[in-house]
Write a protein that holds these residues in place. Structure first.
Motif, PDB file in Angstrom:
ATOM      1  N   ASP A 170      62.682  75.415  58.258  1.00 28.06           N
ATOM      2  CA  ASP A 170      61.424  76.244  57.929  1.00 28.06           C
ATOM      3  C   ASP A 170      60.935  77.196  59.143  1.00 28.06           C
ATOM      4  OD1 ASP A 170      59.001  77.063  57.196  1.00 28.06           O
ATOM      5  OD2 ASP A 170      58.795  75.563  55.981  1.00 28.06           O
ATOM      6  N   LEU A 181      56.693  77.024  59.602  1.00 29.03           N
ATOM      7  CA  LEU A 181      56.395  75.744  60.025  1.00 29.03           C
ATOM      8  C   LEU A 181      57.277  75.129  61.349  1.00 29.03           C
ATOM      9  CD1 LEU A 181      55.827  73.890  56.748  1.00 29.03           C
ATOM     10  CD2 LEU A 181      54.133  75.142  57.997  1.00 29.03           C
ATOM     11  N   CYS A 182      58.014  76.043  61.706  1.00 25.29           N
ATOM     12  CA  CYS A 182      59.078  75.620  62.860  1.00 25.29           C
ATOM     13  C   CYS A 182      59.267  74.191  62.719  1.00 25.29           C
ATOM     14  CB  CYS A 182      58.046  75.850  64.198  1.00 25.29           C
ATOM     15  SG  CYS A 182      57.778  77.702  64.663  1.00 25.29           S
ATOM     16  N   ARG A 183      59.786  73.990  61.656  1.00 26.68           N
ATOM     17  CA  ARG A 183      60.257  72.582  61.293  1.00 26.68           C
ATOM     18  C   ARG A 183      61.601  72.512  60.602  1.00 26.68           C
ATOM     19  NH1 ARG A 183      57.027  68.992  56.525  1.00 26.68           N
ATOM     20  NH2 ARG A 183      58.272  67.155  56.478  1.00 26.68           N
ATOM     21  N   ARG A 208      64.504  69.749  59.046  1.00 29.44           N
ATOM     22  CA  ARG A 208      64.721  68.195  58.332  1.00 29.44           C
ATOM     23  C   ARG A 208      66.199  68.198  58.058  1.00 29.44           C
ATOM     24  NH1 ARG A 208      60.672  65.241  56.386  1.00 29.44           N
ATOM     25  NH2 ARG A 208      62.096  64.526  54.969  1.00 29.44           N
ATOM     26  N   ASP A 232      62.675  64.241  59.733  1.00 30.61           N
ATOM     27  CA  ASP A 232      62.160  65.084  60.585  1.00 30.61           C
ATOM     28  C   ASP A 232      63.300  65.176  61.704  1.00 30.61           C
ATOM     29  OD1 ASP A 232      60.284  66.411  59.000  1.00 30.61           O
ATOM     30  OD2 ASP A 232      58.905  64.857  59.633  1.00 30.61           O
ATOM     31  N   HIS A 241      63.359  66.680  65.561  1.00 29.20           N
ATOM     32  CA  HIS A 241      62.426  67.270  66.561  1.00 29.20           C
ATOM     33  C   HIS A 241      63.179  68.073  67.583  1.00 29.20           C
ATOM     34  CE1 HIS A 241      59.033  64.965  64.852  1.00 29.20           C
ATOM     35  NE2 HIS A 241      59.929  63.949  64.700  1.00 29.20           N
ATOM     36  N   PHE A 282      65.836  75.279  68.577  1.00 29.14           N
ATOM     37  CA  PHE A 282      65.227  75.571  67.307  1.00 29.14           C
ATOM     38  C   PHE A 282      66.111  76.905  67.020  1.00 29.14           C
ATOM     39  CE2 PHE A 282      62.513  77.829  64.265  1.00 29.14           C
ATOM     40  CZ  PHE A 282      62.211  76.944  63.042  1.00 29.14           C
TER      41      PHE A 282
END
Length: 231
Positions: free
Chosen positions: A140, A143-145, A147, A152, A154, A160
């Protein structure tokens, strides 16, 4: 990581209007006022799409488009021509030179944005939206996320961006030089060995015992996301 757009336009009022509206739409925008500056900007930070004015000082938009299509590093970047020239012959010339679309001035911002998203979807579907997915990975950008399945993952900022680039073209092998360009930028000196270090960190974060490693190492070439790879 939102889609990066380079506006090549010598009229400041138009470039300001485009920048303001496109940033509101969630694009990351940079501006060049002429062809020489545009070439430097593309080398420093590869955009996902270029909005290119036909009438530019020194180097015309048509010639700049021809130059971009003639270089291996830039030939795949989508280009939309912006121009007051609306005759069919001019549109054909622009498209024949390598432009992906052609928008005549004056134009509607909503139509331009729609055309931009359509071109991005064709050229690189994973860049067109806020969320990219591959196998059991979901990234995402808003949201800088990240999964993987139900957990999640990290990641640091560099890992990223590295995963984002790989997810934009699953199955494509990216050389270390291409990853350096797209993740770090051409204006930053980083040794190619650094890519291997960050791929190692990315793998460590993504994979738990029993997980299939989605990153494939291609000997003497680089890295790719490959759903069939087993590690």
């Amino acid at each position: 990581m939102c889609a990066k757009v380079l506006i090549v336009e010598d009229e400041e009022a138009i470039s300001d209007l485009l920048s303001y509206n496109l940033e509101k739409e969630g694009f990351a925008v940079s501006v060049s006022a002429d062809g020489d500056d545009a070439i430097m900007s593309v080398k420093e930070s590869r955009p996902d799409l270029i909005l290119l004015d036909w009438m530019l000082p020194n180097v015309s938009g048509i010639e700049l488009c021809r130059q971009l299509r003639g270089q291996m590093e830039t030939r795949e970047i989508p280009v939309i021509m912006l121009t007051a020239r609306g005759e069919e012959e001019d549109r054909v010339r622009g498209l024949t030179t390598g432009a992906d679309d052609y928008v005549s001035k004056p134009f509607s911002m909503s139509e331009l944005v729609a055309r931009m998203r359509a071109v991005l979807r064709r050229a690189s579907p994973a860049v067109a939206g806020d969320v990219a997915s591959f196998a059991d990975l979901v990234l995402d950008r808003q949201l800088c996320r990240v999964r993987r399945g139900e957990r999640d993952v990290h990641l640091g900022p560099t890992e990223f961006r590295l995963l984002d680039v790989l997810m934009q073209r699953p199955g494509r092998v990216f050389s270390r030089e291409q990853l350096l360009d797209r993740v770090w930028g051409q204006d930053v000196y980083v040794e190619s060995r650094t890519v291997d270090v960050h791929v190692g960190r990315l793998r460590k974060a993504l994979n738990r015992r029993g997980d299939r490693d989605p990153i494939r190492t291609v000997r003497s070439s680089g890295y790719a996301l490959d759903e069939t790879y087993t590690g």
